[in-house]
Design an enzyme around this catalytic site. Sequence first.
Site, PDB file in Angstrom:
ATOM      1  N   SER A 108       0.738  -1.383  -0.030  1.00 19.74           N
ATOM      2  CA  SER A 108      -0.032  -0.184   0.093  1.00 19.74           C
ATOM      3  C   SER A 108       0.972   1.186  -0.080  1.00 19.74           C
ATOM      4  O   SER A 108       1.640   1.291   0.638  1.00 19.74           O
ATOM      5  CB  SER A 108      -1.019  -0.058   1.179  1.00 19.74           C
ATOM      6  OG  SER A 108      -1.477   1.353   1.495  1.00 19.74           O
ATOM      7  N   TYR A 132      -1.716   5.672  -4.240  1.00 18.73           N
ATOM      8  CA  TYR A 132      -2.822   6.769  -3.995  1.00 18.73           C
ATOM      9  C   TYR A 132      -2.105   8.077  -4.518  1.00 18.73           C
ATOM     10  O   TYR A 132      -0.965   8.436  -4.001  1.00 18.73           O
ATOM     11  CB  TYR A 132      -2.903   7.189  -2.488  1.00 18.73           C
ATOM     12  CG  TYR A 132      -4.049   6.063  -1.949  1.00 18.73           C
ATOM     13  CD1 TYR A 132      -5.237   5.836  -2.311  1.00 18.73           C
ATOM     14  CD2 TYR A 132      -3.904   5.393  -0.505  1.00 18.73           C
ATOM     15  CE1 TYR A 132      -6.142   4.967  -1.825  1.00 18.73           C
ATOM     16  CE2 TYR A 132      -4.775   4.745  -0.113  1.00 18.73           C
ATOM     17  CZ  TYR A 132      -6.006   4.728  -0.563  1.00 18.73           C
ATOM     18  OH  TYR A 132      -6.960   3.693   0.056  1.00 18.73           O
ATOM     19  N   THR A 158      -5.563   3.121  -7.023  1.00 21.76           N
ATOM     20  CA  THR A 158      -6.735   2.935  -6.371  1.00 21.76           C
ATOM     21  C   THR A 158      -7.740   4.131  -6.910  1.00 21.76           C
ATOM     22  O   THR A 158      -7.323   5.425  -6.664  1.00 21.76           O
ATOM     23  CB  THR A 158      -6.743   2.812  -4.725  1.00 21.76           C
ATOM     24  OG1 THR A 158      -6.103   2.100  -4.487  1.00 21.76           O
ATOM     25  CG2 THR A 158      -8.010   2.741  -4.052  1.00 21.76           C
ATOM     26  N   LYS A 221      -7.838  -0.014  -9.396  1.00 17.71           N
ATOM     27  CA  LYS A 221      -8.578  -0.753  -8.546  1.00 17.71           C
ATOM     28  C   LYS A 221      -9.545   0.111  -7.885  1.00 17.71           C
ATOM     29  O   LYS A 221      -9.457   1.205  -7.373  1.00 17.71           O
ATOM     30  CB  LYS A 221      -7.363  -1.008  -7.354  1.00 17.71           C
ATOM     31  CG  LYS A 221      -7.895  -1.595  -6.088  1.00 17.71           C
ATOM     32  CD  LYS A 221      -6.785  -1.998  -5.024  1.00 17.71           C
ATOM     33  CE  LYS A 221      -7.524  -2.701  -3.873  1.00 17.71           C
ATOM     34  NZ  LYS A 221      -7.990  -1.841  -2.873  1.00 17.71           N
ATOM     35  N   HIS A 245     -13.505  -2.040  -2.125  1.00 18.32           N
ATOM     36  CA  HIS A 245     -12.489  -1.432  -0.983  1.00 18.32           C
ATOM     37  C   HIS A 245     -12.761  -2.391   0.023  1.00 18.32           C
ATOM     38  O   HIS A 245     -12.641  -1.723   1.295  1.00 18.32           O
ATOM     39  CB  HIS A 245     -12.656   0.040  -0.683  1.00 18.32           C
ATOM     40  CG  HIS A 245     -11.387   0.454  -0.333  1.00 18.32           C
ATOM     41  ND1 HIS A 245     -10.672   1.107  -1.245  1.00 18.32           N
ATOM     42  CD2 HIS A 245     -10.687   0.711   0.574  1.00 18.32           C
ATOM     43  CE1 HIS A 245      -9.445   1.726  -0.663  1.00 18.32           C
ATOM     44  NE2 HIS A 245      -9.516   1.404   0.617  1.00 18.32           N
TER      45      HIS A 245
HETATM   46  C1  LIG Z   1      -7.144  -2.547   7.216  1.00 20.21           C
HETATM   47  C2  LIG Z   1      -7.554  -2.177   5.679  1.00 20.21           C
HETATM   48  C3  LIG Z   1      -6.749  -1.276   4.891  1.00 20.21           C
HETATM   49  C4  LIG Z   1      -6.804  -1.098   3.742  1.00 20.21           C
HETATM   50  N1  LIG Z   1      -5.814  -0.260   3.205  1.00 20.21           N
HETATM   51  C5  LIG Z   1      -5.966  -0.218   1.671  1.00 20.21           C
HETATM   52  C6  LIG Z   1      -5.027   0.793   1.107  1.00 20.21           C
HETATM   53  O1  LIG Z   1      -4.245   1.626   1.766  1.00 20.21           O
HETATM   54  N2  LIG Z   1      -5.292   0.924  -0.292  1.00 20.21           N
HETATM   55  C7  LIG Z   1      -6.023   0.172  -0.876  1.00 20.21           C
HETATM   56  O2  LIG Z   1      -6.259   0.581  -2.110  1.00 20.21           O
HETATM   57  N3  LIG Z   1      -7.026  -0.572  -0.423  1.00 20.21           N
HETATM   58  C8  LIG Z   1      -6.761  -0.830   1.036  1.00 20.21           C
HETATM   59  N4  LIG Z   1      -7.542  -1.788   1.508  1.00 20.21           N
HETATM   60  C9  LIG Z   1      -8.684  -2.377   0.696  1.00 20.21           C
HETATM   61  C10 LIG Z   1      -7.836  -3.744   0.284  1.00 20.21           C
HETATM   62  O3  LIG Z   1      -6.738  -3.526  -0.634  1.00 20.21           O
HETATM   63  C11 LIG Z   1      -9.299  -4.814  -0.320  1.00 20.21           C
HETATM   64  O4  LIG Z   1      -9.847  -4.104  -1.369  1.00 20.21           O
HETATM   65  C12 LIG Z   1     -10.049  -5.326   0.482  1.00 20.21           C
HETATM   66  O5  LIG Z   1      -9.754  -5.475   1.752  1.00 20.21           O
HETATM   67  C13 LIG Z   1     -10.488  -6.706   0.051  1.00 20.21           C
HETATM   68  O6  LIG Z   1     -11.616  -7.233   0.719  1.00 20.21           O
HETATM   69  P1  LIG Z   1     -11.502  -8.419   2.096  1.00 20.21           P
HETATM   70  O7  LIG Z   1     -10.748  -7.699   3.020  1.00 20.21           O
HETATM   71  O8  LIG Z   1     -12.909  -8.635   2.210  1.00 20.21           O
HETATM   72  O9  LIG Z   1     -10.785  -9.452   1.485  1.00 20.21           O
HETATM   73  C14 LIG Z   1      -7.645  -1.911   3.007  1.00 20.21           C
HETATM   74  C15 LIG Z   1      -8.435  -2.693   3.658  1.00 20.21           C
HETATM   75  C16 LIG Z   1      -8.431  -3.102   4.908  1.00 20.21           C
HETATM   76  C17 LIG Z   1      -9.054  -4.197   5.685  1.00 20.21           C
END
Ligand SMILES: Cc1cc2nc3c(=O)[nH]c(=O)nc-3n(C[C@H](O)[C@H](O)[C@H](O)COP(=O)(O)O)c2cc1C
Length: 346
Positions: A108, A132, A158, A221, A245
Site C-alpha cells: 500500500s 494513492y 486506487t 483498483k 474496497h
Molecule cells: C485494514 C485495511 C486497510 C486497507 N488499506 C487499503 C489501502 O491502503 N489501499 C487500498 O487500495 N485498499 C486498501 N484496503 C482495501 C483492500 O485492498 C481490499 O480491497 C479489501 O480488503 C478486500 O476485501 P476483504 O478484506 O474482504 O478481503 C484496505 C483494507 C483493509 C481491511
Amino acid sequence: MLNDAVCLADLEPLARRVMTPMAFEYVSGGAGDERTLAWNTEAFTRIRLRPRVLADVSTLDTSVRVLGQTLSLPLLLAPAAYHRLFHPEGELATARGAAAANVPYVVSTCTTTPLEEIAAAAPHGVRWLQIYITPDRNRTRDLVQAAEATGIRALCLTVDTPVAGTRNREQRTGFALPAACVTPYMRHVAGADGPGLPFVAITWRDVEWLRAQTRLPVLLKGVLTGEDAARGVDSGAAGIVVSNHGARNLDTVPASIDALPEVIEAVAGRVPVLLDGGVRRGTDIVKALALGATATMIGRPYLYGLALGGAEGVEHVVRILRTELESAFALLGRASVGSVDRAVLW
Ligand SMILES: Cc1cc2nc3c(=O)[nH]c(=O)nc-3n(C[C@H](O)[C@H](O)[C@H](O)COP(=O)(O)O)c2cc1C
C-alpha cells in the site's frame, strides 16, 4: 493460536484477542451500516457449484498468467495500510510470508515501511504497489521511481477513494496512528485512509498522468461498473480490479462478486480482471474464475494472520486457501485454471 485457525473465518475471533481494540476495529470494520460488508461474503454463498466426476485430476495446476507473470495461485495479497499497527515487524513480515507462500504482495502507499526495506526483507518475493496519488504530484512521481528501483512489477491505482468512507467503528474507537507508525509516503497527507477526512479526488486525467510516469503496467483498483471498466481500458489501464474496497467506502454498493459479470462483459477479454472483497474459501476463488476473473486478492484474512503470527501467520492463511483451492479443483473435476469456466456453476 495461529494453528487453531483451520479456515479463514476462524482468524477474526482469534486475532481480536491479540490486537488492540483500535487496530481490530480498523481492520474488521466496514462503511455505514456494513450491509456491503455482509454481502461481500454472503454473495459467494448464493453461487452453487456443478461438479463433474471421473475427470483425471491426478495432477493439479493452480497457476495463472497475469500481465506476463506466472502466479502459483490465482491469489494476491491486497494492499492494506499500516501493517505495523498489526504486528511489530509490519510490512517486513508480510513480505516474508508472501514470498514463503509464493504469492504476490501488493504494497500500500500507506505502508509503514519504506519500499527498499521491504525489498531487502524478501528479495525473491513478487511485489506490486498500490498508488494513492497525492496532492503534490512530485511525491507520487518519487514513489513510482522508488517502485521501479525496488523491482515492483505493477502499479494498482486506487480509484474508489476520493474521500474516506463513513466508518463509525473507527470513530467510536478514536482511530489515530500511534507515533511509532510512520507512513513514509503519506506523512504529509492528513488522515490518509483514516476516518472521514478529505482524501485526494483524482480524475481520468490522473490515470493518463500516472501512465506517463512509468513503464510499469497500471491497473485500476476499485471499479464496479461496466462503464468505468470500459473507460479504464480505453484509457490504457493494463488491468481492472473489481473491488468495493472491502466494503470500507460506500455502503450498499453490491458485493464485488455480483459486480464482476458486467465488468467482464465490458472488458471483453482485452485486459485481465482481478477481484477482491469477501474471498474466504477456495471455492470463492473458483467462483470468481468461473465468472471471468483472472485472479483474486484477499485483505482482512492475511492481516489477521499477520497479527497472529507475523510472516508465519501470513503464510498459514495462504496455505489454507491453496489447500482448499486444490481440493475444490479435484472435487469439481477440473485439473487446471484453464478448465474453469461458467460450466462449473450450477
Ligand atoms: C485494514 C485495511 C486497510 C486497507 N488499506 C487499503 C489501502 O491502503 N489501499 C487500498 O487500495 N485498499 C486498501 N484496503 C482495501 C483492500 O485492498 C481490499 O480491497 C479489501 O480488503 C478486500 O476485501 P476483504 O478484506 O474482504 O478481503 C484496505 C483494507 C483493509 C481491511
